[in-house]
Write a protein that holds these residues in place. Structure first.
Motif, short mmCIF file in Angstrom:
data_model
loop_
_atom_site.label_atom_id
_atom_site.label_comp_id
_atom_site.label_asym_id
_atom_site.label_seq_id
_atom_site.Cartn_x
_atom_site.Cartn_y
_atom_site.Cartn_z
N ALA A 50 17.62 5.79 -4.68
CA ALA A 50 18.29 4.91 -3.74
C ALA A 50 18.10 3.44 -4.11
N MET A 51 17.01 3.15 -4.80
CA MET A 51 16.69 1.78 -5.20
C MET A 51 16.99 1.53 -6.68
N THR A 52 17.95 2.26 -7.22
CA THR A 52 18.24 2.20 -8.66
C THR A 52 18.39 0.79 -9.19
N LEU A 53 19.11 -0.06 -8.47
CA LEU A 53 19.37 -1.42 -8.95
C LEU A 53 18.11 -2.27 -8.99
N TRP A 54 17.06 -1.86 -8.25
CA TRP A 54 15.84 -2.64 -8.17
C TRP A 54 14.61 -1.84 -8.62
N SER A 55 14.84 -0.69 -9.27
CA SER A 55 13.73 0.19 -9.63
C SER A 55 12.76 -0.43 -10.63
N ASN A 56 13.20 -1.45 -11.35
CA ASN A 56 12.32 -2.14 -12.30
C ASN A 56 11.68 -3.38 -11.68
N ASN A 57 11.92 -3.59 -10.42
CA ASN A 57 11.36 -4.76 -9.73
C ASN A 57 10.24 -4.27 -8.82
N GLY A 58 9.02 -4.28 -9.33
CA GLY A 58 7.86 -3.78 -8.60
C GLY A 58 7.67 -4.35 -7.21
N PRO A 59 7.73 -5.67 -7.03
CA PRO A 59 7.53 -6.25 -5.70
C PRO A 59 8.50 -5.72 -4.66
N ILE A 60 9.79 -5.64 -5.02
CA ILE A 60 10.77 -5.12 -4.05
C ILE A 60 10.51 -3.65 -3.77
N MET A 61 10.17 -2.88 -4.81
CA MET A 61 9.88 -1.45 -4.61
C MET A 61 8.72 -1.27 -3.63
N CYS A 62 7.73 -2.12 -3.75
CA CYS A 62 6.58 -2.05 -2.84
C CYS A 62 6.97 -2.46 -1.43
N GLN A 63 7.66 -3.58 -1.32
CA GLN A 63 7.97 -4.14 -0.02
C GLN A 63 8.94 -3.27 0.78
N MET A 64 9.83 -2.54 0.10
CA MET A 64 10.82 -1.74 0.80
C MET A 64 10.39 -0.28 1.00
N PHE A 65 9.26 0.11 0.41
CA PHE A 65 8.86 1.53 0.47
C PHE A 65 8.68 2.01 1.90
N SER A 66 8.17 1.15 2.77
CA SER A 66 7.94 1.56 4.17
C SER A 66 9.25 1.86 4.90
N SER A 67 10.38 1.38 4.37
CA SER A 67 11.67 1.67 4.99
C SER A 67 12.07 3.13 4.84
N SER A 68 11.35 3.86 3.97
CA SER A 68 11.64 5.28 3.75
C SER A 68 10.68 6.17 4.54
N PHE A 69 9.96 5.58 5.50
CA PHE A 69 8.98 6.34 6.29
C PHE A 69 9.46 6.53 7.72
N ASN A 70 9.07 7.67 8.27
CA ASN A 70 9.22 7.90 9.70
C ASN A 70 7.98 7.34 10.40
N GLU A 71 7.85 7.60 11.68
CA GLU A 71 6.81 6.94 12.48
C GLU A 71 5.39 7.20 11.99
N MET A 72 5.04 8.46 11.73
CA MET A 72 3.65 8.78 11.37
C MET A 72 3.22 8.14 10.05
N PRO A 73 3.96 8.33 8.94
CA PRO A 73 3.56 7.67 7.70
C PRO A 73 3.64 6.14 7.77
N LEU A 74 4.51 5.64 8.67
CA LEU A 74 4.60 4.19 8.82
C LEU A 74 3.31 3.63 9.41
N ARG A 75 2.70 4.39 10.33
CA ARG A 75 1.41 3.96 10.89
C ARG A 75 0.35 3.93 9.79
N TRP A 76 0.38 4.93 8.90
CA TRP A 76 -0.55 4.95 7.76
C TRP A 76 -0.35 3.70 6.90
#
Length: 207
Positions: free
Chosen positions: A69-95
């Motif tokens: 889903a992040m193909t255009l930014w897959s080589n951009n580590g900072p964005i991959m890190c910062q957006m990863f939480s957007s792929s979480f539901n409530e429980m993993p988001l709390r983690w």
């Protein structure tokens, strides 16, 4: 205007445009290293549609879907890190928000921390043959066997109920009065079996 709403032109007519989401750099920065914190590759980001991780399931597949889903930014580590939480539901988001300050230095490390944290929840569903090999031990009480059997049943996706009922019966000792009763009139579904088992246990308890 809330995220996801259509942008309107000056005349008030609907004019749908790609929804742009600002990077949550300031909000998530304390979780990451200074390098990720200070990185500002672009001001806005067009959000992708992610498969949400709910706290269980195949971890590698989730990372692969997120990366796709992040193909255009897959080589951009900072964005991959910062957006990863957007792929979480409530429980993993709390983690995610409980990660230690400045504990993540790059995208590879975040993946490793994610996998190590949820590996115990990623076991593959059991197959139906687990039920077929589940037998009541001689020294095991009927309630203990019942609890163990249904714990295994609940870990099988879309298990056939008639098969589950038959397997439960065959797991009992041949001389079991409950097995003999089930042989004479076998329940047609799991709920009926559980009611019959409970009735049998209550009668046995009153003896």
């Amino acid at each position: 205007m809330t995220c996801g709403a259509s942008l309107m032109d000056e005349r008030g007519r609907g004019n749908p445009k790609p929804v742009r989401r600002k990077l949550f750099t300031k909000k998530l920065a304390p979780l990451f290293s200074q390098a990720i914190d200070s990185a500002d590759p672009q001001k806005t980001f067009i959000s992708s549609k992610f498969n949400l991780y709910v706290g269980k399931g195949n971890l590698t597949s989730h990372i692969q879907h997120y990366t796709q889903a992040m193909t255009l930014w897959s080589n951009n580590g900072p964005i991959m890190c910062q957006m990863f939480s957007s792929s979480f539901n409530e429980m993993p988001l709390r983690w995610f928000y409980k990660l230690e300050t400045r504990s993540i230095n790059d995208w590879k490390q975040l993946q490793q921390v994610f996998i190590s944290s949820f590996i115990t929840n990623s076991q593959l569903p059991k197959e139906v043959d687990v039920l077929l090999t589940t037998k009541k031990d001689i020294m095991e009480s009927l309630r203990e066997y019942n609890k163990r059997y249904w714990a295994a049943y609940n870990e099988i996706d879309n298990c056939n109920e008639k098969l589950a009922v038959t397997s439960f019966k065959l797991g009992l000792q041949p001389t079991s009065k409950l097995r003999q009763s089930l042989t004479k009139k076998q329940p047609t579904d799991v709920s009926s079996l559980m009611r019959k088992m409970e009735q049998h246990c209550k009668i046995k308890d009153n003896l």
